[in-house]
Design a protein around this motif. Structure first.
Motif, short mmCIF file in Angstrom:
data_model
loop_
_atom_site.label_atom_id
_atom_site.label_comp_id
_atom_site.label_asym_id
_atom_site.label_seq_id
_atom_site.Cartn_x
_atom_site.Cartn_y
_atom_site.Cartn_z
N PHE A 53 0.64 -1.33 -0.14
CA PHE A 53 -0.16 0.01 0.32
C PHE A 53 0.80 1.02 0.13
CE2 PHE A 53 -2.31 3.32 2.08
CZ PHE A 53 -3.40 3.57 0.89
N ALA A 54 1.14 1.62 -1.15
CA ALA A 54 1.65 3.56 -1.23
C ALA A 54 0.66 4.45 -1.53
CB ALA A 54 2.10 3.79 -2.06
N GLY A 80 2.69 7.71 -0.43
CA GLY A 80 3.39 8.62 -0.53
C GLY A 80 4.57 8.87 -1.71
N SER A 81 5.75 8.57 -0.88
CA SER A 81 6.99 7.90 -2.05
C SER A 81 6.75 6.93 -3.09
CB SER A 81 7.88 8.97 -1.33
OG SER A 81 8.23 7.96 -0.62
N LEU A 82 6.21 6.18 -2.63
CA LEU A 82 6.52 4.74 -3.17
C LEU A 82 5.80 5.22 -4.30
CD1 LEU A 82 6.32 2.26 -0.13
CD2 LEU A 82 8.27 2.65 -2.19
N ILE A 83 4.81 6.18 -4.54
CA ILE A 83 3.45 6.02 -5.55
C ILE A 83 5.15 6.42 -6.69
CG2 ILE A 83 1.42 7.47 -6.83
CD1 ILE A 83 0.56 7.36 -4.05
N TRP A 84 5.14 6.95 -6.52
CA TRP A 84 5.63 8.22 -7.23
C TRP A 84 7.20 7.37 -7.95
CZ3 TRP A 84 9.82 11.40 -4.90
CH2 TRP A 84 9.76 12.11 -4.18
N ASN A 85 8.24 6.68 -6.53
CA ASN A 85 9.05 6.29 -6.86
C ASN A 85 9.35 4.62 -5.93
OD1 ASN A 85 11.91 6.32 -7.16
ND2 ASN A 85 12.68 7.13 -4.94
N PRO A 86 8.84 3.82 -6.69
CA PRO A 86 8.87 2.14 -5.83
C PRO A 86 9.94 1.81 -6.32
CG PRO A 86 7.61 2.20 -7.76
CD PRO A 86 7.85 3.69 -7.90
N GLU A 87 10.31 1.06 -5.43
CA GLU A 87 11.64 -0.13 -5.40
C GLU A 87 11.63 -1.27 -6.74
OE1 GLU A 87 15.70 -0.08 -4.64
OE2 GLU A 87 14.43 1.45 -3.32
N PHE A 88 10.82 -0.91 -7.13
CA PHE A 88 10.62 -2.14 -8.07
C PHE A 88 9.58 -2.34 -9.10
CE2 PHE A 88 7.70 -2.51 -4.23
CZ PHE A 88 6.09 -2.75 -5.01
N LEU A 134 0.37 -1.56 -5.33
CA LEU A 134 1.08 -2.26 -6.19
C LEU A 134 1.69 -3.56 -5.16
CD1 LEU A 134 4.11 0.64 -5.62
CD2 LEU A 134 1.63 0.50 -7.54
N ARG A 135 1.76 -4.79 -6.13
CA ARG A 135 1.44 -6.19 -5.97
C ARG A 135 3.20 -6.33 -6.29
NH1 ARG A 135 -2.02 -9.88 -9.55
NH2 ARG A 135 -0.60 -9.30 -11.22
#
Length: 225
Positions: free
Chosen positions: A51-52, A54-62, A110-111
């Protein structure tokens, strides 16, 4: 939006890396591996959804293999985690977002790819959870999606009992965000990017929109002074 790219640019400056957060203990590789192993085991054979908000929405690690809107009921975004590194310094502390109890938070699911799942999960956890004191801020929560409820992994989900976060008055929050910058960028940049990408997903967080107005005013006031 009053917090324009031009105003954000005024908050950016060159800052050298001062090392880890003061008073926080970096996770050892063994501790990190144990945390990743536990999360992987808790997921079992099910796909891992993150569940994103904040920043994981625009800069995920995967590279997500699926993406969908989701709502976490009983949680809300809050600039409540005080930081002195990455987007801040000890001389000018800043704030990053966490999930606090109460309300609702609209975000994006994000899966994680099933292929090399353990490796991708490890990279994600290593990025988000670097210190022993915040290892408890990664957790599973229930979210609602158009396809029904899902269990999701999320980061920086806090309760006030943790002692790690402290919700502040909006004016104080805005002042800290308007002033803080570290080697990773500024807190104002972080706020701006989050709002822009939430809007791209069709999500408008009215608290963030109010906050950006206050931050824009603080930046202008700093320039005048």
């Amino acid at each position: 939006m009053l917090l324009t790219p031009d105003l954000v640019a005024l908050t950016l400056r060159d800052v050298h890396d001062d090392g880890p957060e003061p008073s926080w203990t970096p996770l050892s590789q063994v501790e990190l591996d144990d945390l990743v192993d536990r999360l992987d085991q808790e997921a079992g054979g099910d796909p891992i959804w993150v569940f994103a908000y904040g920043s994981l929405i625009w800069n995920p690690e995967f590279e997500a293999t699926a993406r969908e809107r989701a709502t976490a009921y009983g949680w809300h975004r809050s600039f409540s985690l005080k930081i002195e590194r990455w987007r801040a310094t000890s001389e000018q502390p800043g704030l990053m977002m966490a999930l606090e109890r109460g309300g609702r938070c609209d975000g994006v699911m994000l899966r994680l790819p099933n292929e090399h799942r353990r490796k991708n999960l490890g990279a994600l956890v290593a990025r988000e959870i670097r210190y022993r004191e915040v290892a408890g801020m990664v957790r599973w929560i229930q979210v609602q999606t158009p396809k029904g409820p899902r269990r999701a992994l999320t980061f920086w989900a806090s309760t006030r009992r943790s002692g790690l976060t402290q919700p502040l008055p909006a004016e104080t929050t805005a002042t800290l965000i308007a002033s803080a910058c570290g080697q990773g960028g500024s807190c104002a940049q972080y706020l701006h990017n989050t709002i822009v990408d939430l809007e791209a997903e069709g999500i408008r967080d009215r608290n963030l929109w109010h906050l950006q107005e206050l931050v824009a005013e603080r930046i202008k006031a700093q320039q005048r002074s």
